[in-house]
Design a protein around this motif. Sequence first.
Motif, mmCIF file in Angstrom:
data_model
loop_
_atom_site.group_PDB
_atom_site.id
_atom_site.type_symbol
_atom_site.label_atom_id
_atom_site.label_comp_id
_atom_site.label_asym_id
_atom_site.label_seq_id
_atom_site.Cartn_x
_atom_site.Cartn_y
_atom_site.Cartn_z
ATOM 1 N N SER A 1 21.806 -41.473 28.517
ATOM 2 C CA SER A 1 21.577 -40.156 29.106
ATOM 3 C C SER A 1 20.541 -39.377 28.305
ATOM 4 O O SER A 1 20.309 -39.631 27.123
ATOM 5 C CB SER A 1 22.889 -39.376 29.171
ATOM 6 O OG SER A 1 23.451 -39.248 27.879
ATOM 7 N N LYS A 2 19.910 -38.410 28.988
ATOM 8 C CA LYS A 2 18.884 -37.587 28.345
ATOM 9 C C LYS A 2 19.065 -36.136 28.761
ATOM 10 O O LYS A 2 19.204 -35.827 29.940
ATOM 11 C CB LYS A 2 17.487 -38.081 28.725
ATOM 12 C CG LYS A 2 16.364 -37.287 28.059
ATOM 13 C CD LYS A 2 15.004 -37.932 28.290
ATOM 14 C CE LYS A 2 14.564 -37.825 29.722
ATOM 15 N NZ LYS A 2 13.162 -38.288 29.911
ATOM 16 N N PHE A 3 19.051 -35.252 27.775
ATOM 17 C CA PHE A 3 19.126 -33.808 27.996
ATOM 18 C C PHE A 3 17.758 -33.238 27.645
ATOM 19 O O PHE A 3 17.280 -33.404 26.520
ATOM 20 C CB PHE A 3 20.218 -33.201 27.108
ATOM 21 C CG PHE A 3 20.471 -31.740 27.352
ATOM 22 C CD1 PHE A 3 21.141 -31.315 28.487
ATOM 23 C CD2 PHE A 3 20.056 -30.788 26.437
ATOM 24 C CE1 PHE A 3 21.390 -29.970 28.712
ATOM 25 C CE2 PHE A 3 20.299 -29.446 26.643
ATOM 26 C CZ PHE A 3 20.968 -29.035 27.783
ATOM 27 N N PHE A 4 17.116 -32.576 28.599
ATOM 28 C CA PHE A 4 15.732 -32.164 28.384
ATOM 29 C C PHE A 4 15.457 -30.800 29.006
ATOM 30 O O PHE A 4 16.260 -30.273 29.789
ATOM 31 C CB PHE A 4 14.770 -33.207 28.959
ATOM 32 C CG PHE A 4 14.928 -33.453 30.438
ATOM 33 C CD1 PHE A 4 14.099 -32.832 31.355
ATOM 34 C CD2 PHE A 4 15.923 -34.309 30.909
ATOM 35 C CE1 PHE A 4 14.243 -33.062 32.717
ATOM 36 C CE2 PHE A 4 16.074 -34.548 32.271
ATOM 37 C CZ PHE A 4 15.235 -33.921 33.174
ATOM 38 N N ILE A 5 14.303 -30.241 28.637
ATOM 39 C CA ILE A 5 13.870 -28.938 29.138
ATOM 40 C C ILE A 5 12.687 -29.138 30.071
ATOM 41 O O ILE A 5 11.685 -29.746 29.696
ATOM 42 C CB ILE A 5 13.473 -27.999 27.981
ATOM 43 C CG1 ILE A 5 14.648 -27.815 27.019
ATOM 44 C CG2 ILE A 5 13.005 -26.651 28.520
ATOM 45 C CD1 ILE A 5 14.298 -27.045 25.757
ATOM 46 N N GLU A 6 12.810 -28.620 31.279
ATOM 47 C CA GLU A 6 11.729 -28.685 32.265
ATOM 48 C C GLU A 6 11.235 -27.264 32.520
ATOM 49 O O GLU A 6 12.039 -26.338 32.649
ATOM 50 C CB GLU A 6 12.232 -29.308 33.566
ATOM 51 C CG GLU A 6 11.129 -29.655 34.552
ATOM 52 C CD GLU A 6 10.194 -30.721 34.026
ATOM 53 O OE1 GLU A 6 8.980 -30.437 33.950
ATOM 54 O OE2 GLU A 6 10.657 -31.815 33.676
ATOM 55 N N THR A 7 9.913 -27.074 32.571
ATOM 56 C CA THR A 7 9.355 -25.740 32.789
ATOM 57 C C THR A 7 8.434 -25.727 34.004
ATOM 58 O O THR A 7 7.909 -26.765 34.418
ATOM 59 C CB THR A 7 8.561 -25.257 31.559
ATOM 60 O OG1 THR A 7 7.543 -26.216 31.243
ATOM 61 C CG2 THR A 7 9.478 -25.086 30.363
ATOM 62 N N SER A 8 8.238 -24.527 34.556
ATOM 63 C CA SER A 8 7.378 -24.376 35.726
ATOM 64 C C SER A 8 5.925 -24.659 35.382
ATOM 65 O O SER A 8 5.157 -25.137 36.217
ATOM 66 C CB SER A 8 7.513 -22.956 36.292
ATOM 67 O OG SER A 8 7.270 -21.984 35.271
ATOM 68 N N GLU A 9 5.530 -24.364 34.146
ATOM 69 C CA GLU A 9 4.165 -24.602 33.681
ATOM 70 C C GLU A 9 4.210 -25.024 32.218
ATOM 71 O O GLU A 9 5.125 -24.658 31.481
ATOM 72 C CB GLU A 9 3.303 -23.330 33.810
ATOM 73 C CG GLU A 9 3.203 -22.757 35.216
ATOM 74 C CD GLU A 9 2.300 -23.569 36.121
ATOM 75 O OE1 GLU A 9 1.541 -24.404 35.590
ATOM 76 O OE2 GLU A 9 2.361 -23.368 37.346
ATOM 77 N N ASN A 10 3.201 -25.784 31.807
ATOM 78 C CA ASN A 10 3.045 -26.107 30.389
ATOM 79 C C ASN A 10 2.060 -25.168 29.701
ATOM 80 O O ASN A 10 2.024 -25.086 28.475
ATOM 81 C CB ASN A 10 2.559 -27.550 30.217
ATOM 82 C CG ASN A 10 3.574 -28.560 30.699
ATOM 83 O OD1 ASN A 10 4.776 -28.325 30.622
ATOM 84 N ND2 ASN A 10 3.099 -29.684 31.210
ATOM 85 N N LYS A 11 1.262 -24.471 30.523
ATOM 86 C CA LYS A 11 0.267 -23.533 30.012
ATOM 87 C C LYS A 11 0.331 -22.268 30.847
ATOM 88 O O LYS A 11 0.213 -22.318 32.070
ATOM 89 C CB LYS A 11 -1.134 -24.153 30.080
ATOM 90 C CG LYS A 11 -2.246 -23.254 29.571
ATOM 91 C CD LYS A 11 -3.593 -23.959 29.688
ATOM 92 C CE LYS A 11 -4.735 -23.060 29.232
ATOM 93 N NZ LYS A 11 -6.057 -23.731 29.380
ATOM 94 N N ILE A 12 0.538 -21.130 30.188
ATOM 95 C CA ILE A 12 0.654 -19.857 30.899
ATOM 96 C C ILE A 12 -0.160 -18.791 30.179
ATOM 97 O O ILE A 12 -0.556 -18.966 29.021
ATOM 98 C CB ILE A 12 2.126 -19.395 31.013
ATOM 99 C CG1 ILE A 12 2.748 -19.246 29.622
ATOM 100 C CG2 ILE A 12 2.935 -20.344 31.863
ATOM 101 C CD1 ILE A 12 4.138 -18.648 29.645
ATOM 102 N N ASN A 13 -0.395 -17.690 30.879
ATOM 103 C CA ASN A 13 -1.104 -16.553 30.293
ATOM 104 C C ASN A 13 -0.111 -15.531 29.750
ATOM 105 O O ASN A 13 1.053 -15.496 30.155
ATOM 106 C CB ASN A 13 -1.995 -15.877 31.341
ATOM 107 C CG ASN A 13 -3.119 -16.776 31.809
ATOM 108 O OD1 ASN A 13 -3.640 -17.587 31.048
ATOM 109 N ND2 ASN A 13 -3.491 -16.639 33.070
ATOM 110 N N ILE A 14 -0.587 -14.698 28.855
ATOM 111 C CA ILE A 14 0.223 -13.588 28.367
ATOM 112 C C ILE A 14 0.639 -12.713 29.553
ATOM 113 O O ILE A 14 -0.144 -12.477 30.471
ATOM 114 C CB ILE A 14 -0.560 -12.765 27.328
ATOM 115 C CG1 ILE A 14 -0.771 -13.587 26.052
ATOM 116 C CG2 ILE A 14 0.169 -11.467 26.990
ATOM 117 C CD1 ILE A 14 -1.599 -12.884 25.002
#
Length: 215
Positions: free
Chosen positions: A29-42
Amino acid sequence: MKNYFCIFILICSFLVIISPSLASGSNNSKFFIETSENKINIDDTLSASLEIESIQPVYGLEFIVTYDPKHLRPIDADPKKSGFQITPGSFFDLDRKDWLYPLQNRVDVNAGEIFFATSRLNPAPSASGDGIIANINFQAIKKGKTQLTIEKVVFGTKKGEAVKPETQNKMILITPQYFSTLHFGLIIGLTILAILILMRYRKRIQRDFDGLQPG
């Protein structure tokens, strides 16, 4: 006969020694973090989900995730409650809410720590497979590289056995926001104004220009 007995004892001892490693190796099994973007603006919003993959039947879990409060500001999932909370995912959801017991859900905004724990209650069935454990939104507040880090995660079976999946953190790049929506609108507005002024005084400009031409 005595030699065979000694060999048998040695084999049993060897199996006892390696059995824990074999058991942990069988946990894929793997527990991981998924995000909407890897690069975002301030000032942009970053959506992150804590997810599990290929977990054996489990009854609950506890995790701690950290972030850099200098770069990211959490957005409270329930402003009506005191403190900061994240949004529970659907992995442990049941039709009967009285079979689900939330143990901990809080964010230490100063230290940059997220604490979450939940468990099903007997006689609820175990949960297994893939799913979303929790969701959290952040606002980017400072440029630079920053990481969402899984400091601890432990699942528990109905029999009280601990299951520790493989973990995977998430790196985020925050960049300056050179042109915000306000700035873009201001540029468009000034451009339109300049065109209108030019159209209004076009004849006068043309007349003045003709007057400068040699006769």
